[in-house]
Design a protein around this motif. Structure first.
Motif, PDB file in Angstrom:
ATOM      1  N   ASP A   1       0.834  -1.202   0.000  1.00 38.84           N
ATOM      2  CA  ASP A   1       0.000   0.000   0.000  1.00 38.84           C
ATOM      3  C   ASP A   1       0.868   1.251   0.000  1.00 38.84           C
ATOM      4  OD1 ASP A   1      -2.416  -1.326  -0.072  1.00 38.84           O
ATOM      5  OD2 ASP A   1      -2.613  -1.413   2.110  1.00 38.84           O
ATOM      6  N   ALA A   2       0.394   2.287  -0.690  1.00 40.66           N
ATOM      7  CA  ALA A   2       1.178   3.507  -0.867  1.00 40.66           C
ATOM      8  C   ALA A   2       1.595   4.126   0.465  1.00 40.66           C
ATOM      9  CB  ALA A   2       0.384   4.514  -1.692  1.00 40.66           C
ATOM     10  N   ASP A   3       0.692   4.118   1.452  1.00 43.15           N
ATOM     11  CA  ASP A   3       1.008   4.764   2.716  1.00 43.15           C
ATOM     12  C   ASP A   3       1.912   3.923   3.606  1.00 43.15           C
ATOM     13  OD1 ASP A   3      -1.215   2.977   2.959  1.00 43.15           O
ATOM     14  OD2 ASP A   3      -1.617   3.814   4.942  1.00 43.15           O
ATOM     15  N   LEU A   4       2.214   2.696   3.182  1.00 35.58           N
ATOM     16  CA  LEU A   4       3.121   1.841   3.945  1.00 35.58           C
ATOM     17  C   LEU A   4       4.555   1.930   3.441  1.00 35.58           C
ATOM     18  CD1 LEU A   4       0.917  -1.375   4.336  1.00 35.58           C
ATOM     19  CD2 LEU A   4       1.111   0.597   5.874  1.00 35.58           C
ATOM     20  N   LEU A   5       4.776   2.688   2.380  1.00 34.98           N
ATOM     21  CA  LEU A   5       6.120   2.826   1.832  1.00 34.98           C
ATOM     22  C   LEU A   5       6.950   3.782   2.691  1.00 34.98           C
ATOM     23  CD1 LEU A   5       5.386   3.256  -1.988  1.00 34.98           C
ATOM     24  CD2 LEU A   5       6.342   1.252  -0.847  1.00 34.98           C
ATOM     25  N   PRO A   6       8.239   3.485   2.849  1.00 25.63           N
ATOM     26  CA  PRO A   6       9.123   4.467   3.489  1.00 25.63           C
ATOM     27  C   PRO A   6       9.157   5.749   2.656  1.00 25.63           C
ATOM     28  CG  PRO A   6      10.199   2.321   3.282  1.00 25.63           C
ATOM     29  CD  PRO A   6       8.951   2.251   2.473  1.00 25.63           C
ATOM     30  N   ARG A   7       9.457   6.863   3.300  1.00 29.73           N
ATOM     31  CA  ARG A   7       9.455   8.140   2.601  1.00 29.73           C
ATOM     32  C   ARG A   7      10.699   8.359   1.755  1.00 29.73           C
ATOM     33  NH1 ARG A   7       6.713  12.801   6.429  1.00 29.73           N
ATOM     34  NH2 ARG A   7       4.693  11.772   6.700  1.00 29.73           N
ATOM     35  N   SER A   8      11.851   7.951   2.243  1.00 31.92           N
ATOM     36  CA  SER A   8      13.088   8.233   1.516  1.00 31.92           C
ATOM     37  C   SER A   8      13.377   7.160   0.470  1.00 31.92           C
ATOM     38  CB  SER A   8      14.268   8.326   2.485  1.00 31.92           C
ATOM     39  OG  SER A   8      14.639   7.045   2.955  1.00 31.92           O
ATOM     40  N   ALA A   9      14.064   7.569  -0.600  1.00 36.89           N
ATOM     41  CA  ALA A   9      14.408   6.636  -1.673  1.00 36.89           C
ATOM     42  C   ALA A   9      15.331   5.536  -1.167  1.00 36.89           C
ATOM     43  CB  ALA A   9      15.059   7.395  -2.822  1.00 36.89           C
ATOM     44  N   SER A  10      16.266   5.880  -0.310  1.00 35.58           N
ATOM     45  CA  SER A  10      17.201   4.870   0.202  1.00 35.58           C
ATOM     46  C   SER A  10      16.481   3.827   1.055  1.00 35.58           C
ATOM     47  CB  SER A  10      18.304   5.543   1.022  1.00 35.58           C
ATOM     48  OG  SER A  10      17.757   6.256   2.112  1.00 35.58           O
ATOM     49  N   ASP A  11      15.514   4.261   1.854  1.00 36.45           N
ATOM     50  CA  ASP A  11      14.752   3.317   2.670  1.00 36.45           C
ATOM     51  C   ASP A  11      13.880   2.420   1.789  1.00 36.45           C
ATOM     52  OD1 ASP A  11      15.838   4.211   5.027  1.00 36.45           O
ATOM     53  OD2 ASP A  11      14.166   5.546   5.514  1.00 36.45           O
ATOM     54  N   ARG A  12      13.401   2.954   0.674  1.00 35.67           N
ATOM     55  CA  ARG A  12      12.603   2.132  -0.239  1.00 35.67           C
ATOM     56  C   ARG A  12      13.452   1.063  -0.918  1.00 35.67           C
ATOM     57  NH1 ARG A  12       8.609   6.703  -3.039  1.00 35.67           N
ATOM     58  NH2 ARG A  12       7.399   7.114  -1.126  1.00 35.67           N
ATOM     59  N   VAL A  13      14.669   1.433  -1.299  1.00 37.22           N
ATOM     60  CA  VAL A  13      15.586   0.449  -1.872  1.00 37.22           C
ATOM     61  C   VAL A  13      15.920  -0.624  -0.829  1.00 37.22           C
ATOM     62  CG1 VAL A  13      17.923   0.091  -2.757  1.00 37.22           C
ATOM     63  CG2 VAL A  13      16.563   2.040  -3.556  1.00 37.22           C
ATOM     64  N   ARG A  14      16.103  -0.206   0.424  1.00 36.08           N
ATOM     65  CA  ARG A  14      16.391  -1.162   1.497  1.00 36.08           C
ATOM     66  C   ARG A  14      15.202  -2.113   1.706  1.00 36.08           C
ATOM     67  NH1 ARG A  14      17.297   2.348   4.973  1.00 36.08           N
ATOM     68  NH2 ARG A  14      19.506   2.602   4.446  1.00 36.08           N
ATOM     69  N   LEU A  15      13.980  -1.567   1.637  1.00 35.76           N
ATOM     70  CA  LEU A  15      12.788  -2.410   1.763  1.00 35.76           C
ATOM     71  C   LEU A  15      12.749  -3.445   0.650  1.00 35.76           C
ATOM     72  CD1 LEU A  15       9.970  -3.026   3.007  1.00 35.76           C
ATOM     73  CD2 LEU A  15       9.036  -1.353   1.393  1.00 35.76           C
ATOM     74  N   TRP A  16      13.040  -3.007  -0.577  1.00 36.40           N
ATOM     75  CA  TRP A  16      13.065  -3.927  -1.716  1.00 36.40           C
ATOM     76  C   TRP A  16      14.051  -5.071  -1.463  1.00 36.40           C
ATOM     77  CZ3 TRP A  16      10.938  -4.211  -6.788  1.00 36.40           C
ATOM     78  CH2 TRP A  16      11.610  -5.057  -7.659  1.00 36.40           C
ATOM     79  N   ARG A  17      15.262  -4.716  -1.084  1.00 32.03           N
ATOM     80  CA  ARG A  17      16.312  -5.729  -0.945  1.00 32.03           C
ATOM     81  C   ARG A  17      16.050  -6.687   0.204  1.00 32.03           C
ATOM     82  NH1 ARG A  17      21.479  -1.626  -1.814  1.00 32.03           N
ATOM     83  NH2 ARG A  17      21.329  -1.489  -4.097  1.00 32.03           N
ATOM     84  N   THR A  18      15.649  -6.166   1.350  1.00 35.14           N
ATOM     85  CA  THR A  18      15.434  -7.048   2.496  1.00 35.14           C
ATOM     86  C   THR A  18      14.212  -7.941   2.297  1.00 35.14           C
ATOM     87  OG1 THR A  18      14.177  -5.301   3.632  1.00 35.14           O
ATOM     88  CG2 THR A  18      16.530  -5.451   4.097  1.00 35.14           C
ATOM     89  N   THR A  19      13.171  -7.384   1.697  1.00 35.14           N
ATOM     90  CA  THR A  19      11.964  -8.178   1.464  1.00 35.14           C
ATOM     91  C   THR A  19      12.213  -9.245   0.416  1.00 35.14           C
ATOM     92  OG1 THR A  19      10.662  -6.194   1.945  1.00 35.14           O
ATOM     93  CG2 THR A  19       9.500  -8.041   0.971  1.00 35.14           C
ATOM     94  N   LEU A  20      12.952  -8.887  -0.643  1.00 31.41           N
ATOM     95  CA  LEU A  20      13.278  -9.871  -1.674  1.00 31.41           C
ATOM     96  C   LEU A  20      14.153 -10.983  -1.110  1.00 31.41           C
ATOM     97  CD1 LEU A  20      13.258 -10.785  -4.633  1.00 31.41           C
ATOM     98  CD2 LEU A  20      15.230  -9.295  -5.020  1.00 31.41           C
ATOM     99  N   ALA A  21      15.135 -10.631  -0.294  1.00 34.28           N
ATOM    100  CA  ALA A  21      16.039 -11.637   0.268  1.00 34.28           C
ATOM    101  C   ALA A  21      15.293 -12.638   1.142  1.00 34.28           C
ATOM    102  CB  ALA A  21      17.136 -10.949   1.069  1.00 34.28           C
ATOM    103  N   ALA A  22      14.189 -12.214   1.736  1.00 29.86           N
ATOM    104  CA  ALA A  22      13.437 -13.094   2.632  1.00 29.86           C
ATOM    105  C   ALA A  22      12.487 -14.027   1.895  1.00 29.86           C
ATOM    106  CB  ALA A  22      12.651 -12.250   3.634  1.00 29.86           C
ATOM    107  N   THR A  23      12.298 -13.843   0.597  1.00 31.99           N
ATOM    108  CA  THR A  23      11.391 -14.722  -0.150  1.00 31.99           C
ATOM    109  C   THR A  23      12.073 -16.060  -0.415  1.00 31.99           C
ATOM    110  OG1 THR A  23      12.144 -13.866  -2.299  1.00 31.99           O
ATOM    111  CG2 THR A  23      10.241 -12.788  -1.271  1.00 31.99           C
TER     112      THR A  23
END
Length: 373
Positions: free
Chosen positions: A234-256
Motif C-alpha cells: 500500500d502507498a502509505d506503507l512505503l518508506p518516505r526516503s528513496a534509500s529506505d525504499r531500496v532497502r525495503l526492496w532488498r530485504t523483502t526480496l532476500a526473505a522470499t
C-alpha cells in the motif's frame, strides 16, 4: 466545459466523426477498431507521450477470446510473445503450488512485449479506417441538441473537431470522465515497486507470485530476455526516503523463498519505478453520448492478471453499445452500464476471498486491511 478558444475558431467548419476516442492504449485501439469495422467514422486522439514503450504484463489464456473477436488472434500468436505454461504461487502457506494451463482450452498464458502488442492494436485500428492523431486535447463541449466539439492542438495548429460520441480510454486518469463529474471509487491503496533487468539464461518461463509480510511479489520473464519483478504494497506503507525504499526492496526480496531463488536480482537492473495498482471503478462510467472503457472505467488488482483482457472485453462491449445507440437503440447504453457493474461486483467478491486465504501475517497492516470482516 467551455472551450477557451472556441469563439476564435468558430468560423472554421470542424471535421466530423461518429466517434472520437481519447487514448491510444489497448482499450482505445480496440474500441476504435471494432467501431471502424462496423462502418463508423472514428478518430483516436492520443498524447505524444503515449507512443513511448509501456511496461510489460502477463495475460491469461482467456485473452484469446477478445483477440479472436477483434480478428487478431493469429497475428498475436505470430508476434513473438513468450508463452507462460503456468503459475507458481506461495500464498496461504510455506509450500509452493502450481497452476498448470496444460488442460486449459485456450492454451497458455502469455508474457507480453507490450510495445509490440500496443503497436499491433493501433495498426489494426488504422488499417480498419480509424484516424490516429498525436495531439493535445484542450477541451470539449456538448453541442445543443446532440454531439460534441473538441478543441485540439496538433500538427495543423489549433482546430475544432466534431463528434457524435466520445470515448474515454485514458486509463486511470479518466481525463474525459472526470471533466464530466464522474468519480473514481477506490477499494485500496495498492502500488507496485517495479524493476526490470536483462537475463542471459532463462530458467523459468512461468509466472511467479509470493506473499510476504508487507504485501506480495510478482516476477516473470518477458520477451527479449527481460525480467520484471514487482513488490506490491500500500502507498502509505512505503518508506518516505528513496534509500529506505531500496532497502525495503532488498530485504523483502532476500526473505522470499521462491522469487529470490528462481529469479535473482541481477546487476545492471533498472531503477525502481512506482506504479499505481489500486482497484476501483468509475461512477458513472457512461452518459447519453459518452462512455469509458478499459482502465478509465474499471481497474483491477494485478493479482488477477485480468487487466488487459478485461480492457479489451470492455472495449468490445463499448463499441457494441455505441453502434447500437447510433442506430437509435435506447437500451444499449443501459446494458453496457449494468454489465460493467455486475462484472466489478463479482470481481470485488473474488478479490476479498483471495486475500483472505493468506493468514500468516494477519497482524501486519497490509494484511489486516484485507482480512477485516
Amino acid at each position: 466545459m467551455l472551450l477557451s478558444k472556441a469563439e476564435s475558431l468558430a468560423h472554421r467548419r470542424p471535421a466530423a466523426y461518429d466517434v472520437i476516442v481519447f487514448g491510444g492504449g489497448p482499450a482505445g485501439a480496440a474500441v476504435a477498431l471494432a467501431l471502424a469495422r462496423r462502418g463508423h467514422s472514428v478518430a483516436i486522439f492520443r498524447k505524444r507521450s503515449d507512443v513511448a514503450p509501456p511496461i510489460g504484463e502477463t495475460v491469461p489464456p482467456g485473452i484469446a477470446r477478445p483477440l479472436a473477436q477483434l480478428g487478431l488472434w493469429d497475428q498475436f500468436r505470430a508476434a513473438g510473445h513468450a508463452e507462460a505454461p503456468g503459475t507458481v504461487v506461495i500464498w496461504g502457506g510455506e509450500c509452493p503450488y502450481e497452476n498448470d494451463f496444460v488442460f486449459n482450452p485456450y492454451g497458455p498464458s502469455w508474457h507480453l512485449d507490450r510495445a509490440h502488442f500496443d503497436t499491433m492494436l493501433i495498426a489494426a485500428a488504422e488499417a480498419a479506417g480509424a484516424e490516429i492523431s498525436d495531439c493535445r486535447v484542450n477541451g470539449c463541449v456538448r453541442q445543443p441538441g446532440a454531439g460534441w466539439n473538441v478543441l485540439i492542438d496538433d500538427n495543423h495548429g489549433g482546430r475544432i473537431v466534431a463528434a457524435r460520441w466520445l470515448v474515454d480510454a485514458t486509463g486511470r486518469a479518466a481525463w474525459l470522465a472526470r471533466r464530466l463529474f464522474a468519480k473514481r471509487y477506490r477499494m485500496d491503496r495498492l502500488v507496485a515497486f517495479v524493476k526490470f533487468a536483462r537475463c542471459e539464461v532463462v530458467d523459468e518461463s512461468r509466472t511467479l507470485i509470493e506473499a510476504c509480510p508487507v504485501g506480495w511479489w510478482y516476477a516473470a520473464t518477458l520477451p527479449q530476455r527481460r525480467v520484471v519483478k514487482a513488490l506490491f504494497t500500500d502507498a502509505d506503507l512505503l518508506p518516505r526516503s528513496a534509500s529506505d525504499r531500496v532497502r525495503l526492496w532488498r530485504t523483502t526480496l532476500a526473505a522470499t523463498s521462491l522469487i529470490s531463488k528462481t529469479s535473482p536480482d541481477p546487476d545492471g537492473a533498472s531503477a525502481i519505478h512506482i506504479v499505481a495498482a489500486y482497484s476501483g471503478r468509475l461512477m458513472p462510467c457512461a452518459g447519453r453520448d459518452w462512455l469509458a472503457v478499459g482502465d478509465a472505467a474499471q481497474v483491477y488488482d494485478p493479482l488477477t492478471g485480468q487487466g488487459i483482457a478485461k480492457a479489451l472485453t470492455s472495449a468490445l462491449r463499448g463499441a457494441e453499445a455505441i453502434s447500437a445507440s447510433l442506430l437509435q437503440d435506447r437500451f444499449a447504453l443501459n446494458d453496457f452500464v449494468s454489465t460493467a457493474a455486475r462484472e466489478y461486483e463479482d470481481y470485488a467478491i473474488d478479490q476479498v476471498a483471495c486475500y483472505r486465504r493468506e493468514q500468516r501475517w494477519s497482524r501486519h497492516e497490509f494484511w489486516k486491511r484485507r482480512n477485516l470482516s
